[in-house]
Design an enzyme around this catalytic site. Sequence first.
Site, mmCIF file in Angstrom:
data_model
loop_
_atom_site.group_PDB
_atom_site.id
_atom_site.type_symbol
_atom_site.label_atom_id
_atom_site.label_comp_id
_atom_site.label_asym_id
_atom_site.label_seq_id
_atom_site.Cartn_x
_atom_site.Cartn_y
_atom_site.Cartn_z
ATOM 1 N N SER A 121 -10.465 -0.607 3.460
ATOM 2 C CA SER A 121 -9.688 -0.756 4.699
ATOM 3 C C SER A 121 -9.250 0.626 5.186
ATOM 4 O O SER A 121 -8.599 1.356 4.442
ATOM 5 C CB SER A 121 -8.438 -1.587 4.445
ATOM 6 O OG SER A 121 -8.780 -2.847 3.953
ATOM 7 N N ARG B 245 0.826 -1.214 0.000
ATOM 8 C CA ARG B 245 0.000 0.000 0.000
ATOM 9 C C ARG B 245 0.860 1.264 0.000
ATOM 10 O O ARG B 245 0.555 2.248 0.675
ATOM 11 C CB ARG B 245 -0.940 0.033 1.211
ATOM 12 C CG ARG B 245 -1.980 -1.068 1.260
ATOM 13 C CD ARG B 245 -2.983 -0.966 0.115
ATOM 14 N NE ARG B 245 -4.093 -1.871 0.312
ATOM 15 C CZ ARG B 245 -4.058 -3.171 -0.009
ATOM 16 N NH1 ARG B 245 -2.992 -3.704 -0.565
ATOM 17 N NH2 ARG B 245 -5.128 -3.923 0.204
ATOM 18 N N GLU C 61 -4.604 3.693 6.394
ATOM 19 C CA GLU C 61 -4.338 3.418 4.985
ATOM 20 C C GLU C 61 -4.931 4.550 4.144
ATOM 21 O O GLU C 61 -4.402 4.945 3.116
ATOM 22 C CB GLU C 61 -5.011 2.087 4.607
ATOM 23 C CG GLU C 61 -4.417 1.442 3.389
ATOM 24 C CD GLU C 61 -5.443 1.001 2.400
ATOM 25 O OE1 GLU C 61 -5.644 1.738 1.418
ATOM 26 O OE2 GLU C 61 -6.036 -0.066 2.600
#
Length: 337
Positions: free
Chosen positions: A237, A162, A333
């Site tokens: 998320s 990520r 995130e």
Amino acid sequence: MKIERNKSLKKHNTFGIDVQATEFIKINSEQELTETLFTHKNRNIFILSGGSNMLLTQNLEALVLHIAIKGITTNIQSDSSVLVSANAGENWHDFVQYCINNNFGGLENLSLIPGYVGSAPIQNIGAYGVELKDSFVSCEAIQLTSGIKKHFTKEECNFGYRNSIFKNELKGKYIITKVTFRLTIKDHTLNTSYGAIENALKEKNIISPTIKDISEAVIAIRKSKLPDPKEIGNSGSFFKNPVISSEKFDKLQELHPGIPFYQIDKDNTKIPAGWLIEQSGFKGKRWGDAGVHAKQALVLVNYNNASGQEILELSKKIQKTIKEKFDIVLETEVNII
Ligand code: EPU
């Protein structure tokens, strides 16, 4: 190009947060982009694509450029591979479906991820055992200050979990306009190792899956766990899965023998943040219109009119609890704006 003033961004972020942009321009081509950057030199510019990985906590006192540049091109390389380039404003899932319909393999596990093509490399989107970087070749991006186009190779993007150079050294400095992937046109390398995909295929008695079968399995899994942003505001998320030392993990496992984990290497172990959040009692809880999704605790949701601040406060409450209970720091995130 039309400038919209005091524009509500509610429909431009998947969390559905109702904040305003001082000024807003929809950009339909690379030329419009360079012209706009030239005309509005020295302005505070904010780049908005699909708005699927951000939490807006305040009005944007900025000129917001909504990158809506469309178009897909293909270039067959051999009898087994093709280069496919998509412009930044293509909807990611529609692009994946385009690839599947043309029998281009490689992106099927990334089906149904919200957002646009242009922001996919920024956080190296990933799901069900596959990451964007696995088939990424290069991207083109325009430098905000100069309007000059730069070609970025995969190495230059410095992809991680990520993560990429666009989230670090080059944060806010470039606007990605086009992304190129190398995909297969035969003998696809299928990734069915993720347990839930295996089970979904087994249930349908599929022994030799096609890329379409995998895409359909992924879509079904995502639909069963993740809320549809069109119905309930969310950004997927909210936190990254934390990586802890294997030594720390061993102690945690003694206390919680059922803890799920992914061994990264002998020294590092990744733990699903969703599990930590569920163990802390947050799953399915709601404060006003801000809540924790009942089927996947890693997803924070806006049931209707939650403000970005309310979601942010909830996220801080979760971070504090996880730190106290497990001595683990959860990193977001989602970009907090
Ligand atoms: N779990 C729980 N409770 C929960 C949620 C998860 O205990 O409420 C545990 C379960 O044991 C499950 C494990 O966590 O086995 C993993 O859950 P899941 O398969 O749903 O994946 P995840 O680690 O929570 C990551 C990505 C998702 C991606 C899935 C599938 C991150 C931050 N998230 O989630 O990506 O779809 O794997 O590959 O890495 C996103 O980035 O927005 C996103 C949705």
